[in-house]
Enzyme design. Structure first.
Site, PDB file in Angstrom:
ATOM      1  N   ASP A  76       1.029  -1.173  -0.003  1.00  0.00           N
ATOM      2  CA  ASP A  76       0.025  -0.019   0.128  1.00  0.00           C
ATOM      3  C   ASP A  76       1.023   1.268   0.157  1.00  0.00           C
ATOM      4  O   ASP A  76       2.073   1.089  -0.032  1.00  0.00           O
ATOM      5  CB  ASP A  76      -0.867   0.134   1.132  1.00  0.00           C
ATOM      6  CG  ASP A  76      -0.127  -0.316   2.615  1.00  0.00           C
ATOM      7  OD1 ASP A  76       0.998   0.176   2.526  1.00  0.00           O
ATOM      8  OD2 ASP A  76      -0.805  -1.005   3.517  1.00  0.00           O
ATOM      9  N   ASP A  78       1.641   4.831   1.772  1.00  0.00           N
ATOM     10  CA  ASP A  78       1.388   5.857   2.637  1.00  0.00           C
ATOM     11  C   ASP A  78       1.955   7.088   2.498  1.00  0.00           C
ATOM     12  O   ASP A  78       3.243   7.178   2.007  1.00  0.00           O
ATOM     13  CB  ASP A  78       1.989   5.096   4.142  1.00  0.00           C
ATOM     14  CG  ASP A  78       1.619   3.862   4.440  1.00  0.00           C
ATOM     15  OD1 ASP A  78       0.271   3.622   4.896  1.00  0.00           O
ATOM     16  OD2 ASP A  78       2.326   2.948   4.281  1.00  0.00           O
ATOM     17  N   ASP A 160       9.214   3.942  13.215  1.00  0.00           N
ATOM     18  CA  ASP A 160       9.599   2.631  13.894  1.00  0.00           C
ATOM     19  C   ASP A 160      11.106   2.356  13.411  1.00  0.00           C
ATOM     20  O   ASP A 160      12.054   2.443  14.554  1.00  0.00           O
ATOM     21  CB  ASP A 160       8.614   1.703  13.799  1.00  0.00           C
ATOM     22  CG  ASP A 160       8.136   1.342  12.538  1.00  0.00           C
ATOM     23  OD1 ASP A 160       8.556   1.975  11.363  1.00  0.00           O
ATOM     24  OD2 ASP A 160       7.500   0.311  12.407  1.00  0.00           O
TER      25      ASP A 160
HETATM   26  P1  ATP Z   1       3.668  -2.622   4.961  1.00  0.00           P
HETATM   27  O1  ATP Z   1       2.554  -1.547   4.600  1.00  0.00           O
HETATM   28  O2  ATP Z   1       4.188  -3.180   3.696  1.00  0.00           O
HETATM   29  O3  ATP Z   1       3.333  -3.596   5.992  1.00  0.00           O
HETATM   30  P2  ATP Z   1       4.945  -0.333   6.000  1.00  0.00           P
HETATM   31  O4  ATP Z   1       6.252   0.225   6.327  1.00  0.00           O
HETATM   32  O5  ATP Z   1       4.249   0.556   5.057  1.00  0.00           O
HETATM   33  O6  ATP Z   1       4.805  -1.745   5.658  1.00  0.00           O
HETATM   34  P3  ATP Z   1       2.409   0.511   7.804  1.00  0.00           P
HETATM   35  O7  ATP Z   1       2.018  -0.362   8.859  1.00  0.00           O
HETATM   36  O8  ATP Z   1       1.659   0.588   6.350  1.00  0.00           O
HETATM   37  O9  ATP Z   1       3.967  -0.234   7.548  1.00  0.00           O
HETATM   38  O10 ATP Z   1       3.011   1.889   8.191  1.00  0.00           O
HETATM   39  C1  ATP Z   1       3.440   2.873   7.458  1.00  0.00           C
HETATM   40  C2  ATP Z   1       4.584   3.411   8.153  1.00  0.00           C
HETATM   41  O11 ATP Z   1       4.148   4.327   9.341  1.00  0.00           O
HETATM   42  C3  ATP Z   1       5.778   2.585   8.603  1.00  0.00           C
HETATM   43  O12 ATP Z   1       6.830   2.501   7.369  1.00  0.00           O
HETATM   44  C4  ATP Z   1       6.260   3.337   9.562  1.00  0.00           C
HETATM   45  O13 ATP Z   1       7.323   4.531   9.054  1.00  0.00           O
HETATM   46  C5  ATP Z   1       5.289   4.151  10.568  1.00  0.00           C
HETATM   47  N1  ATP Z   1       4.670   3.414  11.327  1.00  0.00           N
HETATM   48  C6  ATP Z   1       3.563   2.512  11.396  1.00  0.00           C
HETATM   49  N2  ATP Z   1       3.413   1.927  12.641  1.00  0.00           N
HETATM   50  C7  ATP Z   1       4.253   2.290  13.327  1.00  0.00           C
HETATM   51  C8  ATP Z   1       4.545   2.314  14.664  1.00  0.00           C
HETATM   52  N3  ATP Z   1       3.653   1.397  15.508  1.00  0.00           N
HETATM   53  N4  ATP Z   1       5.401   3.064  15.421  1.00  0.00           N
HETATM   54  C9  ATP Z   1       6.123   3.931  14.576  1.00  0.00           C
HETATM   55  N5  ATP Z   1       5.956   4.211  13.232  1.00  0.00           N
HETATM   56  C10 ATP Z   1       5.026   3.358  12.643  1.00  0.00           C
HETATM   57 MG    MG Z   2       2.364   0.586   4.188  1.00  0.00          MG
END
Ligand code: ATP
Ligand code: MG
Length: 472
Positions: A76, A78, A160
């Site tokens: 996805d 963000d 994170d």
């Molecule tokens: P994927 O969508 O492939 O699972 P992602 O890294 O994009 O991985 P998401 O859950 O979509 O993960 O979150 C988007 C972004 O928001 C992350 O890359 C991170 O930078 C931030 N993020 C998400 N959850 C947290 C958290 N619990 N603490 C700190 N930052 C977070």
């Molecule tokens: Mg994501």
């Protein structure tokens, strides 16, 4: 491109003379990284352009940038911006503001949702600490609310992992790397930003995310990021069951269930998802349990990786099958309940205990119950019963569940032995393929066995069961 990017990264670092700091990120220009508009969804680009046009800064961030650098297709997209949720809402008609703990905007384009978050700021000033509306922590240091807004530098520091603090601008086409994340992407390292213990205390779900990214991206968790996990695992008890359900889906329904299960067990985190299962695994009280769960997960992973339909209800049913059996046996021993009442009594107990960890939505609970009930229906197949079972809306799931059990339970009994699960599974396989005439012959040839229709001679007694939020 990866090699070019590594080389360029070296040069960019030299230019910046030292490691990046949050004030001085490494900046990779258009020809120094592989991220380009052709990798980004049309809708995500639309959101970036509209925010920019509205006078705001906007960046693609997180998995969207990380995965493109790795050569994967992002799950996805963000976006991070300096526009507040209200300002975002003014720009987009198709915008929903969500979340209390972490307020965000969802821009909805049919099935695709683009998540837009306002840059997060620090929590350290006393004024901010005392402002309960925007930020709140519990006594374990967990952030109950994280709605203080800040600059892009602060936002990067609050993310994170280093590999998730990469920002791509659709205005200048540059990647801004605030925490040496590109180097960690190539080194295949999952490394928390800041002090690991503090970051896990703020949000214990980060422990799960470390594991999930390690298996998903085939990376190692950096020793400093790994070290505190086992000790801090009990913080997981503070995570609300609804959030744990979301994390369950990400960990177990994305094609890496088995690997995540094994790592969660290694880090003592699995018990916060399924306490009853974890207990049985530790006591080895059910001989088939470990193999059964592993096989269910392997099958789920196979289906996900081959774009076949999966339902979390199937995995939940597999996880809780043996705890259910244990409860049924206990009720049979200790009460005078009929088999049916013992089943519903056990269902109520197992589900209400499970709901305290993961909030399983009712629609999935209903399917789990159907799968379990079908296990009995698939045994009693005389007369018209086999056809009725075949017409059951969840027959396929129930049959697949039987196949799974047949692979694990009684594996030493020969295939042809009457009454074995293997024989039963084969019978159902043949029955589905057979023509009407053969089906009749098959039904007539069923040998009434100890598994056949049973009626309890015991006096019916009302079950003493706890109420459950589930459908029972
Ligand atoms: P994927 O969508 O492939 O699972 P992602 O890294 O994009 O991985 P998401 O859950 O979509 O993960 O979150 C988007 C972004 O928001 C992350 O890359 C991170 O930078 C931030 N993020 C998400 N959850 C947290 C958290 N619990 N603490 C700190 N930052 C977070
Ligand atoms: Mg994501």
């Amino acid at each position: 491109m990866i090699n070019l990017c590594k080389k360029v990264l070296g040069k960019a670092r030299k230019k910046n003379s030292k490691q990046p700091s949050f004030e001085q990120p490494i900046i990779l220009s258009r020809d120094q990284h592989p991220v380009s508009r052709k990798h980004i969804s049309h809708n995500a680009l639309k959101v970036l352009y509209r925010l920019n046009k509205g006078g705001y800064d906007a960046y693609l961030v997180g998995g969207g940038v990380r995965d493109i650098i790795l050569g994967f297709e992002p799950k996805d997209f963000d976006i991070a911006t300096n526009a507040t949720p209200e300002q975002i809402k003014e720009l987009f008609r198709n915008c929903r503001l969500i979340g209390r703990r972490f307020r965000l905007a969802h821009i909805v384009f049919g099935r695709e949702i683009i998540e837009v978050a306002t840059f997060r700021g620090h929590h350290d000033s006393d004024e901010e600490k005392s402002c309960q509306k925007t930020s709140k922590q519990n006594e374990d240091g967990m952030l109950l609310r994280d709605n203080i807004y800040g600059s892009i530098e602060e936002d990067a520091e609050r993310r994170d992992f280093t590999i998730n603090a990469l920002y791509y601008s659709a205005k200048d086409f540059k990647v801004y790397d605030f925490a040496n994340g590109v180097a960690d992407v190539y080194a295949k390292q999952i490394r928390l930003i800041g002090d690991p213990e503090t970051r896990y205390r703020e949000d214990p779900v980060r422990m799960l995310r470390a594991i999930r990214f390690a298996t998903k991206l085939d990376m190692e968790i950096h020793p400093d990021t790994k070290a505190p996990i086992k000790t801090l695992a009990p913080l997981m008890a503070n995570i609300p069951p609804a959030r744990l359900f979301e994390e369950f889906l990400k960990l177990f329904m994305s094609g890496k269930a088995l690997a995540n299960f094994e790592l969660l067990r290694d880090y003592s985190l699995f018990q916060y998802f399924f306490p009853a299962v974890d207990q049985q695994l530790n006591q080895k009280s059910q001989v088939y349990l470990a193999d059964f769960i592993s096989l269910a997960m392997k099958n789920t992973d196979h289906r996900v990786n081959n774009d076949q339909r999966v339902t979390p209800a199937f995995l939940f049913a597999a996880m809780l099958w043996y705890p259910m059996q244990e409860q049924i046996q206990r009720l049979n021993r200790e009460t005078q309940l009929t088999p049916q009442d013992a089943f519903f009594g056990a269902l109520s107990e197992v589900m209400s205990e499970q709901q305290r960890s993961i909030a399983i939505p009712k629609r999935f609970q209903a399917v789990m119950k159907d799968i379990w009930i079908l296990q009995e229906k698939l045994v009693r197949r005389d007369g018209k019963r086999a056809f009725k079972a075949l017409e059951h809306p969840k027959f396929r799931a129930g049959y697949d569940f039987l196949l799974l059990r047949a692979e694990i339970e009684q594996p030493n009994i020969s295939q042809s032995e009457p009454g074995s699960l293997q024989e039963l599974a084969k019978w159902w396989g043949d029955f589905q393929e057979a023509n009407a005439e053969t089906q009749q012959v098959m039904i007539k040839s069923i040998v009434p066995s100890k598994n056949g229709p049973r009626r309890s001679t015991r006096k019916r007694k009302k079950p003493r069961v706890k109420s459950t939020s589930g459908e029972a």
